[in-house]
Enzyme design. Sequence first.
Site, PDB file in Angstrom:
ATOM      1  CG  ASP A   1      -2.035   0.979   1.107  1.00  0.00           C
ATOM      2  OD1 ASP A   1      -2.287   1.449  -0.025  1.00  0.00           O
ATOM      3  OD2 ASP A   1      -2.663   1.301   2.127  1.00  0.00           O
TER       4      ASP A   1
ATOM      5  CD  GLN B   1      -3.953  10.339  -1.597  1.00  0.00           C
ATOM      6  OE1 GLN B   1      -3.949  10.202  -0.379  1.00  0.00           O
ATOM      7  NE2 GLN B   1      -4.820   9.740  -2.382  1.00  0.00           N
TER       8      GLN B   1
ATOM      9  NE  ARG C   1      -6.514  12.407   3.377  1.00  0.00           N
ATOM     10  CZ  ARG C   1      -6.578  11.312   2.650  1.00  0.00           C
ATOM     11  NH1 ARG C   1      -6.778  10.153   3.211  1.00  0.00           N
ATOM     12  NH2 ARG C   1      -6.459  11.374   1.330  1.00  0.00           N
TER      13      ARG C   1
END
Length: 726
Positions: free
Chosen positions: A223, A254, A605
């Site tokens: 990940d 990201q 977020r």
Amino acid sequence: MGRNDSSTEALLENLTEPQRAAVTHAEGPLLVLAGPGSGKTRVITRRAAYLAKTVASAHQILAITFTNKAAREMGERIESLDVGAGMTVATFHAFCARLLRIHHDRAGIARNFTILDRDDRRKVVKEAIELCDLSPTNYPPARMEQRIGQAKNDMQGPVAYAESAFGPNDETVSRIYTAYEELLTEYQSLDFDDLLMRVADLLQKDEELRTQLEAKYRFILIDEYQDTNRAQYLIAHLLARDHHNICATGDPDQSIYAWRGADIRNILSFETDHPNAKVVRLEQNYRSTGHILAAADGLIAENIGRKEKALWTENEDGAPVRILECESGTDEARLIAEDIVAQQSAGLGLDEIAVFYRVNALSRALEEALRAAGIRYQIARGVEFYGRKEIKDVLAYLRLMVNPADRVSLLRVINTPARGIGATTVRRMIAHAESSGERLFDVVTDERDLSFLGRSASKVRAFGAAMRDIAPAMEMSPRPALEHVIDHSGLRAMYNKASVGDEDPAANLNELISAAADHQSRFPDATIVDWLEQTALLSDVDALREGEGAVTLMTLHAAKGLEFPVVYMVGLEEGLLPFFRSDEERPDSGHIEEERRLCFVGMTRAMKKLTMSSARYRMLRGQTKRTVRSPFLVSLPDHCVERDSQCAVGAHSGPGPIEGKLPHDIEEWGIGTLVRHPTNGLGQVLHLGKISGRPKADVKFENGHRGVYMLEFAELQRVDFDEVGD
DNA sequence: AATATTCCCGTTTTT
DNA sequence: CGGGAATATT
């Protein structure tokens, strides 16, 4: 294989087409490009479970996550999918540490090696600098540490580094690096970067072990692949060299860890690394409102050369993103606290709220404001807890117990609590150890031969006795071991009386004991070495607790991978976010793009409400300075934001000095400062520099003109926002 | 040798 | 501003 059909079916429920494709892809390389909030975690979890139920068994799967918290949550979720135990879910660092303990002989290190934390590493680097007869003032340990870390992330050992060293500066670093490595060997210690480098190295050199591990881990899931460095990349590829069952998930937008060696090219070149790779894109966002997503997308669109993703959502637009301009940092904190109270009375739980900042220094004002408003909060700073003196003291005893070569720990505890062993005695013992070729620990704990110390011998003997008292803890499980050491080292007694001020070391020791108990209940077989390892590899977010009824405060970096219904981001100011240091760093587009991605991570977020705030005057390290709003705020599309200025009109409009400094003091100028020139009008500072020691500014004006000005002679006036009339 | 005091420095982000 | 190290004091 199709065993267990009904529950396998359940794993595919409620998945979109691309999600389902990612879950069911069996053999061969798979790249999942997952936008924020696109259900990536769900996909990984289901995929791991699906593999375990169809083509593999749980213990043949290795899943790498970015934090221990993520590993724990993923492990729990997978387990709840009823696939049997035995799956390896860990961070790269934890996985490597475990591997190195098991195969320590092959790796050529001691089984009970110490993992150096940040402070300890700095100490050893400093020692190495001194060993090279250099002064830590001329060669700042922090800088050297960074250089060494970079080399390690890039798989360069001291020898390779020496070979590629270019110029006297590199050569000095190379000498320090070599000395540092020698110290680490002597202390049987590894730093964070070693864990990765050693494993990558081992897998390259030890084909037998590599084959064995590849056979064991038939499926590998990684990940946050966009944040892997060279060493991590190598590990992943060496483990999947022949079977190619590697599944990488991540999002180039990201990528926020280039500064610590992460190489965004690892994810960008996945398809060239694996020509037959299947690529799945997850672009639908299930997390955020339309406005939040549009704002974030508008920002990230300014990065050039990225793999474009079409982010979209079916969620409603929701409230616009609120851009809040405050007068000062304290106002900002107070306004946020007030807003939180308002949210709370509207029925929102504090658990659902988070505040993000670029640098830890910004947390203080927030803490004060939240405390003043009576709002419960928690801060993601697990590492800080383990950095407290009393905690480090106890851990040092434990580390020394399991690894007597760990001289950093020995020197820390030999006179803690005070035993009357001073610098002179320590120096003499070190000299003695060097001349006799003995290990310092053995000299110190040798009952017979301390006569050369004269009067101090009895004091050193007392320390030796304490270490012998402690020794039985070696065979205990973490919690009793910890209690035993705290009691028999004298630390308990020392900290029981030392409860002065608002610090409470004794309470922290108790908290440490309960952390050990907690760990023990989760891992009943854990040894003291396991527990020490776990504490060394803890990250800030690992300490977060859910359901605490508290607002969560953390850095933007720590926020990666999390989500909250209501998010506040503070300090949206030039120089803070995007962050840059005033002196060095020429405007480097790579850097600003990473800052933009960091901002993007923070914004995405948020599920329901997002507030991004700035302060016109910000106090940092004791000085109040006029700020310039972040260019990132300007990038946000108008249709999805609402701008709200809470500045006191005219509060600072006069020419009067601010905190003893003239507002037009050139010291306060930063990149982005607005200026007015008599003929060219309004402009903005692009660069600051010096011409023969005198400050100059490179200014771009609204009329398109651009020029370099000497600040003391040019007719440039500093302009504050209230004078511009925005 | 231990404690008190001053001063000087840095100055992102972290496994 | 705050931590750490060098310096002064007992």
